[in-house]
Design a protein around this motif. Structure first.
Motif, PDB file in Angstrom:
ATOM      1  N   ASP A   1       0.834  -1.207   0.000  1.00 46.72           N
ATOM      2  CA  ASP A   1       0.000   0.000   0.000  1.00 46.72           C
ATOM      3  C   ASP A   1       0.867   1.255   0.000  1.00 46.72           C
ATOM      4  O   ASP A   1       0.596   2.217  -0.711  1.00 46.72           O
ATOM      5  N   VAL A   2       1.912   1.230   0.819  1.00 45.42           N
ATOM      6  CA  VAL A   2       2.782   2.397   0.996  1.00 45.42           C
ATOM      7  C   VAL A   2       4.237   1.966   0.870  1.00 45.42           C
ATOM      8  O   VAL A   2       4.655   0.976   1.474  1.00 45.42           O
ATOM      9  N   LEU A   3       5.013   2.741   0.095  1.00 43.37           N
ATOM     10  CA  LEU A   3       6.458   2.545   0.001  1.00 43.37           C
ATOM     11  C   LEU A   3       7.139   3.829   0.446  1.00 43.37           C
ATOM     12  O   LEU A   3       6.920   4.897  -0.146  1.00 43.37           O
ATOM     13  N   GLU A   4       7.966   3.712   1.491  1.00 43.28           N
ATOM     14  CA  GLU A   4       8.756   4.845   1.976  1.00 43.28           C
ATOM     15  C   GLU A   4      10.222   4.529   1.724  1.00 43.28           C
ATOM     16  O   GLU A   4      10.757   3.578   2.290  1.00 43.28           O
ATOM     17  N   ALA A   5      10.878   5.339   0.891  1.00 53.34           N
ATOM     18  CA  ALA A   5      12.265   5.096   0.526  1.00 53.34           C
ATOM     19  C   ALA A   5      13.137   6.272   0.934  1.00 53.34           C
ATOM     20  O   ALA A   5      12.867   7.415   0.552  1.00 53.34           O
ATOM     21  N   SER A   6      14.175   5.977   1.698  1.00 54.06           N
ATOM     22  CA  SER A   6      15.147   6.983   2.119  1.00 54.06           C
ATOM     23  C   SER A   6      16.519   6.519   1.640  1.00 54.06           C
ATOM     24  O   SER A   6      16.986   5.451   2.028  1.00 54.06           O
TER      25      SER A   6
END
Length: 328
Positions: free
Chosen positions: A225-230
């Motif tokens: 649902d959600v992809l958080e990339a740092s």
């Protein structure tokens, strides 16, 4: 006088030992933090380890000065609560996975339940001087897997710690039955190569969080649902679907996103440097809002005047580097 190569080596070794003796002598009259400079994982520890490893303890400066033993390094926070080494846990007890790895190669695969008997299975490949990974399962269902984050004896400059400890490999197998119930999967990668394979676009989890200091992370056949990339440096490559939000915070390096059957509802983030390539289906209706200080922005899609009716809303800030939104 011309010195032979072997003589030069001996002179260099003697000089290095002299530096070690001086630093140790000063450190023993001060607190542990000074001593820690020459311990494995300290700023000088990686340099002095090959020398101190061949010196008998009886001959070392501690005994020469008849000084008291240096204090033991502090244990990692909560170390007593962590288990060590390979493990299997009942997948039905897990709601989130946190994986913190220093260096090496990590493979995360979604597999049929029959392959692991419905358990999450972790197997590491140990190398000389590498400590075992730590792991724990909290009462709230968070499975934490940790290699080299506050492990006793390996604090200090990351590059030196890595050189001293050696990288190692991990295989993490996740049964298919867990996919619907896994809320969060977090990977914190310091260096090395990482692969996450969801097996035929399975729903790996609700939220996938990738934090990469260096190295490369490849994600394939995954739906979230959600992809958080740092990304501080290195590379992230994502192939799969993000249903709701793609969030990117990139200092440098390269991030590519593609292979999706439908675009995310929203894409947000910031780019300080490096390159970002977002491949979206050719029929995507995109509303883009981009603030650019420097760098470049490419948009293959007709830019809408607002978010109403758009398949995907892009809101991005570019300080430098390149952002490309291209049609697949």
């Amino acid at each position: 006088m011309k010195l032979l190569g072997s003589t030069k080596t001996k002179v260099a070794l003697i000089a290095l030992v002299g530096v070690a003796v001086c630093v140790a002598a000063v450190g023993l009259t001060m607190n542990y933090s000074t001593y820690s400079l020459i311990r494995p994982g300290g700023v000088l520890g990686c340099m002095l380890q090959p020398v101190t490893s061949v010196i008998d303890e009886e001959d070392f400066v501690v005994d020469a000065l008849d000084a008291p033993d240096a204090p033991e390094p502090p244990a990692a926070p909560g170390a007593a609560d962590w288990a060590l080494g390979d493990f299997e846990v009942d997948a039905s007890q897990v709601s989130a996975i946190e994986l913190n790895w220093l260096a090496g190669k990590v493979n995360v695969r979604v597999v049929p339940d029959k392959e692991t008997g419905g358990t999450i299975r972790a197997t590491e490949t140990l190398r000389p001087r590498s400590p075992q990974m730590q792991w724990e399962l909290s009462s709230s269902g968070v499975l934490s897997i940790n290699y080299m984050d506050g492990v006793q004896g390996f604090n200090g400059l990351a590059g030196c710690s890595s050189a001293f400890a050696d990288s190692k490999e991990l295989e993490l197998l996740i049964p298919e039955s867990l996919q619907a119930d896994l809320k969060h999967f977090e990977l914190e990668a310091a260096s090395g190569e990482y692969a996450i394979d969801g097996a035929d676009r399975g729903v790996l989890c609700s939220t996938l969080e990738l934090g990469v200091a260096s190295g490369s992370v490849y994600v394939n056949n995954v739906t979230v649902d959600v992809l958080e990339a740092s990304l501080a440096s290195g590379r992230i490559s994502f192939g799969g679907d993000v249903a709701q939000t793609l969030s990117i915070d990139q200092d440098s390096g390269e991030l590519t996103f593609g292979g999706c059957s439908a675009p995310p509802e929203s894409i947000t983030g910031s780019l300080a440097s490096g390159r970002i390539v977002l491949e979206l289906p050719a029929d995507t209706s995109l509303a883009a809002k981009v603030e650019k200080t420097s760098g470049s922005f490419r948009n293959d899609f007709e830019n809408g005047q607002g978010s109403e009716g758009a398949d995907c809303n892009l809101d991005f800030e570019i300080m430098s580097g390149s952002l490309e939104v291209v049609a697949e």
